[in-house]
Scaffold this active site. Sequence first.
Site, PDB file in Angstrom:
ATOM      1  N   GLY A 113       0.834  -1.191   0.000  1.00  0.00           N
ATOM      2  CA  GLY A 113       0.000   0.000   0.000  1.00  0.00           C
ATOM      3  C   GLY A 113       0.875   1.249   0.000  1.00  0.00           C
ATOM      4  O   GLY A 113       2.059   1.198  -0.359  1.00  0.00           O
ATOM      5  N   ASP A 138      -8.458  -0.940   1.679  1.00  0.00           N
ATOM      6  CA  ASP A 138      -9.076   0.382   1.889  1.00  0.00           C
ATOM      7  C   ASP A 138      -9.436   1.079   0.576  1.00  0.00           C
ATOM      8  O   ASP A 138     -10.203   2.037   0.587  1.00  0.00           O
ATOM      9  CB  ASP A 138      -8.127   1.293   2.677  1.00  0.00           C
ATOM     10  CG  ASP A 138      -7.725   0.697   4.010  1.00  0.00           C
ATOM     11  OD1 ASP A 138      -8.485  -0.128   4.539  1.00  0.00           O
ATOM     12  OD2 ASP A 138      -6.642   1.053   4.523  1.00  0.00           O
ATOM     13  N   ARG A 173     -33.906  -3.287  17.237  1.00  0.00           N
ATOM     14  CA  ARG A 173     -32.715  -2.562  17.692  1.00  0.00           C
ATOM     15  C   ARG A 173     -32.049  -1.775  16.566  1.00  0.00           C
ATOM     16  O   ARG A 173     -32.228  -2.092  15.385  1.00  0.00           O
ATOM     17  CB  ARG A 173     -31.667  -3.558  18.218  1.00  0.00           C
ATOM     18  CG  ARG A 173     -31.997  -4.115  19.563  1.00  0.00           C
ATOM     19  CD  ARG A 173     -31.007  -5.194  19.948  1.00  0.00           C
ATOM     20  NE  ARG A 173     -31.214  -5.609  21.325  1.00  0.00           N
ATOM     21  CZ  ARG A 173     -30.784  -6.745  21.837  1.00  0.00           C
ATOM     22  NH1 ARG A 173     -30.129  -7.598  21.078  1.00  0.00           N
ATOM     23  NH2 ARG A 173     -30.988  -7.030  23.099  1.00  0.00           N
ATOM     24  N   MET A 180     -13.496  -1.022   8.594  1.00  0.00           N
ATOM     25  CA  MET A 180     -12.146  -0.471   8.378  1.00  0.00           C
ATOM     26  C   MET A 180     -12.142   0.547   7.239  1.00  0.00           C
ATOM     27  O   MET A 180     -13.178   0.882   6.690  1.00  0.00           O
ATOM     28  CB  MET A 180     -11.172  -1.605   8.086  1.00  0.00           C
ATOM     29  CG  MET A 180     -10.787  -2.416   9.301  1.00  0.00           C
ATOM     30  SD  MET A 180      -9.570  -3.679   8.838  1.00  0.00           S
ATOM     31  CE  MET A 180      -8.993  -4.171  10.461  1.00  0.00           C
ATOM     32  N   ARG A 182      -9.337   3.193   7.212  1.00  0.00           N
ATOM     33  CA  ARG A 182      -8.510   4.351   7.597  1.00  0.00           C
ATOM     34  C   ARG A 182      -9.198   5.664   7.233  1.00  0.00           C
ATOM     35  O   ARG A 182     -10.322   5.869   7.607  1.00  0.00           O
ATOM     36  CB  ARG A 182      -7.115   4.268   6.958  1.00  0.00           C
ATOM     37  CG  ARG A 182      -6.262   3.149   7.505  1.00  0.00           C
ATOM     38  CD  ARG A 182      -4.816   3.367   7.089  1.00  0.00           C
ATOM     39  NE  ARG A 182      -4.073   2.134   7.116  1.00  0.00           N
ATOM     40  CZ  ARG A 182      -3.413   1.656   8.170  1.00  0.00           C
ATOM     41  NH1 ARG A 182      -3.416   2.319   9.307  1.00  0.00           N
ATOM     42  NH2 ARG A 182      -2.765   0.517   8.094  1.00  0.00           N
ATOM     43  N   ARG A 283     -10.324  -8.502   6.531  1.00  0.00           N
ATOM     44  CA  ARG A 283      -9.043  -8.734   5.849  1.00  0.00           C
ATOM     45  C   ARG A 283      -8.767 -10.210   5.626  1.00  0.00           C
ATOM     46  O   ARG A 283      -7.977 -10.568   4.750  1.00  0.00           O
ATOM     47  CB  ARG A 283      -7.904  -8.144   6.689  1.00  0.00           C
ATOM     48  CG  ARG A 283      -7.778  -6.656   6.607  1.00  0.00           C
ATOM     49  CD  ARG A 283      -6.374  -6.188   6.357  1.00  0.00           C
ATOM     50  NE  ARG A 283      -5.351  -6.793   7.149  1.00  0.00           N
ATOM     51  CZ  ARG A 283      -4.659  -6.157   8.105  1.00  0.00           C
ATOM     52  NH1 ARG A 283      -4.937  -4.903   8.405  1.00  0.00           N
ATOM     53  NH2 ARG A 283      -3.696  -6.763   8.749  1.00  0.00           N
TER      54      ARG A 283
HETATM   55  O1  F6P Z   1      -4.928  -0.560   5.730  1.00  0.00           O
HETATM   56  C1  F6P Z   1      -5.626  -1.745   5.960  1.00  0.00           C
HETATM   57  C2  F6P Z   1      -6.181  -1.782   7.357  1.00  0.00           C
HETATM   58  O2  F6P Z   1      -6.894  -2.995   7.494  1.00  0.00           O
HETATM   59  C3  F6P Z   1      -7.028  -0.597   7.756  1.00  0.00           C
HETATM   60  O3  F6P Z   1      -8.308  -0.614   7.199  1.00  0.00           O
HETATM   61  C4  F6P Z   1      -6.985  -0.693   9.261  1.00  0.00           C
HETATM   62  O4  F6P Z   1      -7.182   0.563   9.866  1.00  0.00           O
HETATM   63  C5  F6P Z   1      -5.595  -1.184   9.502  1.00  0.00           C
HETATM   64  O5  F6P Z   1      -5.146  -1.811   8.313  1.00  0.00           O
HETATM   65  C6  F6P Z   1      -5.467  -2.150  10.647  1.00  0.00           C
HETATM   66  O6  F6P Z   1      -4.117  -2.439  10.825  1.00  0.00           O
HETATM   67  P1  F6P Z   1      -3.584  -3.564  11.797  1.00  0.00           P
HETATM   68  O7  F6P Z   1      -3.762  -4.886  11.102  1.00  0.00           O
HETATM   69  O8  F6P Z   1      -2.169  -3.211  12.009  1.00  0.00           O
HETATM   70  O9  F6P Z   1      -4.418  -3.502  13.053  1.00  0.00           O
END
Ligand code: F6P
Length: 356
Positions: A113, A138, A173, A180, A182, A283
């Site tokens: 990235g 992201d 609810r 995620m 960022r 992820r």
């Molecule tokens: O950049 C990918 C990402 O999954 C983001 O969406 C997230 O904020 C970050 O990495 C999380 O990082 P780590 O795996 O270090 O907690």
Amino acid sequence: MKIGILNSGGDCPGLNAVIHGVVGAADRLGWGVVGFRDGFEGLLSPDMHFELTRYNTNGIVKLGGTILGTTNKGHFAAKVGAGDVMAVPAEIVSKAKKTFTDLGLGGLIVVGGDGSLTTAMQLVREGWPVVGVPKTIDNDLQATATTFGFHSAVASVVGALDNLHTTGTSHKRVMVLEVMGRQAGWIALHGGLGGDADVILLPEIPYSIEKVAARVKERMDDGQPGMLVVVAEGAKPAGGGQVKKAQAGAEDRLGGIGQQVAEQIEKITGRECRTCVLGHLQRGGSPTALDRILGTRFGVMAVQLIRDRQFGRMVSYQSYQVGSVPIEHAVHRLHLVDPQSEIVHAARAVGICFGD
Ligand code: F6P
């Protein structure tokens, strides 16, 4: 001819598809491929690499994660704090260069990235024969319309929303899902749209909690049995800041905004709220078919760039075609959601509230 490949930064579904594409295309050219373990760290030690062949990579296209391992820390971490960039020290680069030269490599493919491609760019400037492959769930890199991994992450969000919908409506609810991304709201926007969310909060569109609560109240008073609220981890209220997890000496980690939003909605509306943080489920796991195909095509293009001595370039995807751009066109400039874009308008047109 022998080339090297490494994955660096956070893992992402589709990394193994890239390796598959690289090994297949290199094999057809009669080239050997060396895989470095744990990102650039693999260049610092003589025993952190191994030969990748058609046979030991057979079947990896469907696997999540990366068979090479990766890290977003260590000696080559370029990004610190809220996105500042640090150069890799000269003694580290020269130690890595020795490994590279000793192995007799004619090119290096860096799959990463923004941070990892920044390191790749430094190596290019120092004369290394490097090409880049963009990687991030992201979807926040400039100069490529999309990256592999994003589609798989969105699929996880949609699956989670489908599940939250059944339990949420049963209990009447408000279900808040933090996702995620960022500084970019792509995962929240696409996931929310695909999962039929009622509210989507993005970093690019600062929200008013009163407006969000008003929408929840209006819909539920009207008889809607439950509400789905998707909150990007980087979302922030108008005039307020992002919620961060303390982390010294590395890139800032976001998280916690979902809980905050849920507590505020519950307080204002009196409706019961629950929070779910999807986290690394976005992820992990097998890549979608689309990410397998995109990853494989990216790997093939990376080998072609080395064959054509197009060093300093990054594989890119534009208008349904895989091509390439200079690496510097992709880094340090985030690809963010345009609040005026067609997709945001479409979301508003079906009644999704962005809290603005
Ligand atoms: O950049 C990918 C990402 O999954 C983001 O969406 C997230 O904020 C970050 O990495 C999380 O990082 P780590 O795996 O270090 O907690």
